[in-house]
Design an enzyme around this catalytic site. Sequence first.
Site, mmCIF file in Angstrom:
data_model
loop_
_atom_site.group_PDB
_atom_site.id
_atom_site.type_symbol
_atom_site.label_atom_id
_atom_site.label_comp_id
_atom_site.label_asym_id
_atom_site.label_seq_id
_atom_site.Cartn_x
_atom_site.Cartn_y
_atom_site.Cartn_z
ATOM 1 N N TRP A 103 0.838 -1.214 0.000
ATOM 2 C CA TRP A 103 0.000 0.000 0.000
ATOM 3 C C TRP A 103 0.861 1.247 0.000
ATOM 4 C CZ3 TRP A 103 -4.352 -1.127 -1.871
ATOM 5 C CH2 TRP A 103 -4.956 -2.342 -1.590
ATOM 6 N N ASP A 170 -1.409 7.128 6.168
ATOM 7 C CA ASP A 170 -2.474 6.199 5.785
ATOM 8 C C ASP A 170 -2.729 5.321 7.005
ATOM 9 O OD1 ASP A 170 -4.041 4.145 4.858
ATOM 10 O OD2 ASP A 170 -2.732 3.568 3.193
ATOM 11 N N LYS A 194 -12.236 -1.448 7.761
ATOM 12 C CA LYS A 194 -11.578 -2.342 8.727
ATOM 13 C C LYS A 194 -12.080 -2.021 10.135
ATOM 14 C CE LYS A 194 -7.948 -2.168 5.400
ATOM 15 N NZ LYS A 194 -8.167 -3.385 4.631
HETATM 16 C C1 LIG Z 1 -3.039 0.247 4.600
HETATM 17 C C2 LIG Z 1 -3.996 0.269 3.440
HETATM 18 N N1 LIG Z 1 -4.018 1.344 2.631
HETATM 19 C C3 LIG Z 1 -4.849 1.407 1.581
HETATM 20 C C4 LIG Z 1 -5.716 0.379 1.282
HETATM 21 C C5 LIG Z 1 -6.619 0.499 0.088
HETATM 22 O O1 LIG Z 1 -7.881 0.855 0.506
HETATM 23 P P1 LIG Z 1 -9.104 1.029 -0.478
HETATM 24 O O2 LIG Z 1 -9.488 -0.334 -0.948
HETATM 25 O O3 LIG Z 1 -10.144 1.697 0.374
HETATM 26 O O4 LIG Z 1 -8.680 1.896 -1.613
HETATM 27 C C6 LIG Z 1 -5.739 -0.757 2.104
HETATM 28 C C7 LIG Z 1 -6.659 -1.872 1.816
HETATM 29 O O5 LIG Z 1 -6.605 -2.933 2.387
HETATM 30 C C8 LIG Z 1 -4.844 -0.811 3.198
HETATM 31 O O6 LIG Z 1 -4.823 -1.880 4.013
#
Ligand SMILES: Cc1ncc(COP(=O)(O)O)c(C=O)c1O
Length: 366
Positions: A103, A170, A194
């Site tokens: 991510w 994030d 989550k």
């Molecule tokens: C730490 C983190 N950032 C970003 C995301 C991406 O999120 P989204 O699916 O809402 O774009 C996730 C998804 O699991 C994640 O765990």
Amino acid sequence: MNQNIYNFSAGPSVLPKEATKQAAEAILNFANTGVGILEMSHRTPPIENMVAQTDSLLRELLQIPDSYEILFLGGGASLQFSMVPLNLCSSDDTVDYTDTGVWAAKAIKEAKQLAHVNVVSSSKESIYSYIPKDFNQSAKATYLHVTSNNTIYGTQWKTFPKANTYLVSDMSSDILSRKINVSDFGLIYAGAQKNMSCAGVTVVIVRKDILGKTNRIVPTMLQYQTHIEAKSMFNTPPVFPIYVMNRTLNWLQENGGVENIEKINIEKSNLLYEALDQSKLFMGTAAKEDRSTMNVPFVFNKENVSENQIQSLEKDFLNFTTEQGLVQLKGHRSVGGFRASIYNAMPIDGIKALVQALEDFEKKVI
Ligand SMILES: Cc1ncc(COP(=O)(O)O)c(C=O)c1O
């Protein structure tokens, strides 16, 4: 179904039963209006009040100062990978990023299209099994970006680095799991699916004074200012996910807030890590000092299991746990093995049941 089901999914994931029950009821009749929440305009007092109340609940739970705005947006955390640099820096600015997982790497990829990105540290060479904490920041970086919890690899910043300017984080997979000092951050973003809600809404917490400093043209829908001025109602917001968040935050508040859930999360994760450390069959994959309280990846210990046994044993273990109502334990393909995601709504009984299953399976195999 009589059997207790414990859902270890990494996201979307387990939510408090009370919250999902109240959300289900609201689909038929929202706030005693006789109209279901899915069928109601966002420009009606019951919905406007609910969104305002969700803002207050989150503000209270995280002790967010008045100098910060809270936004409820669409597009997932993934859209924030671009909205952050679009709104916070100009194309010739430098921004610092830590590379702690897939991510984080995705955030870096988007930012590279919009600014000069300096990747200050990375643990990619060890399949992101630790948090790379030693690094030098660029002299003139607009911000330093960190992914507070790495969902796939089960690592977490225990203490955040001090940014020369301000931190952007994030927090998709650990927001509301532990106390944070919001004032340490310029901006926090998190997909809700989550610890906060179902998929469909993303929270952005932004300090107002860091906005309005770029010289680029940003499409209206991608400007934080648009959503600040419209109180997250510039267009139709994701009303239902915001309501699920409202009920989840209410549950958290009634259960002692972030301070209490942090203690429970430490107790829960310690229980599971202790079992893994004692096991001859299983082992955790993350560096001990960086272990996440939210996501616990684990694999078979190759000292005690031969390579050609692993595939069939993995299937056996997943069947064994599923039969006991312990579901969604399959690991992410990049780490393999298993992953137990143990977000706020996972009860301690779920961890105890998993620990018992680890021990019982080990007795069968070794
Ligand atoms: C730490 C983190 N950032 C970003 C995301 C991406 O999120 P989204 O699916 O809402 O774009 C996730 C998804 O699991 C994640 O765990």
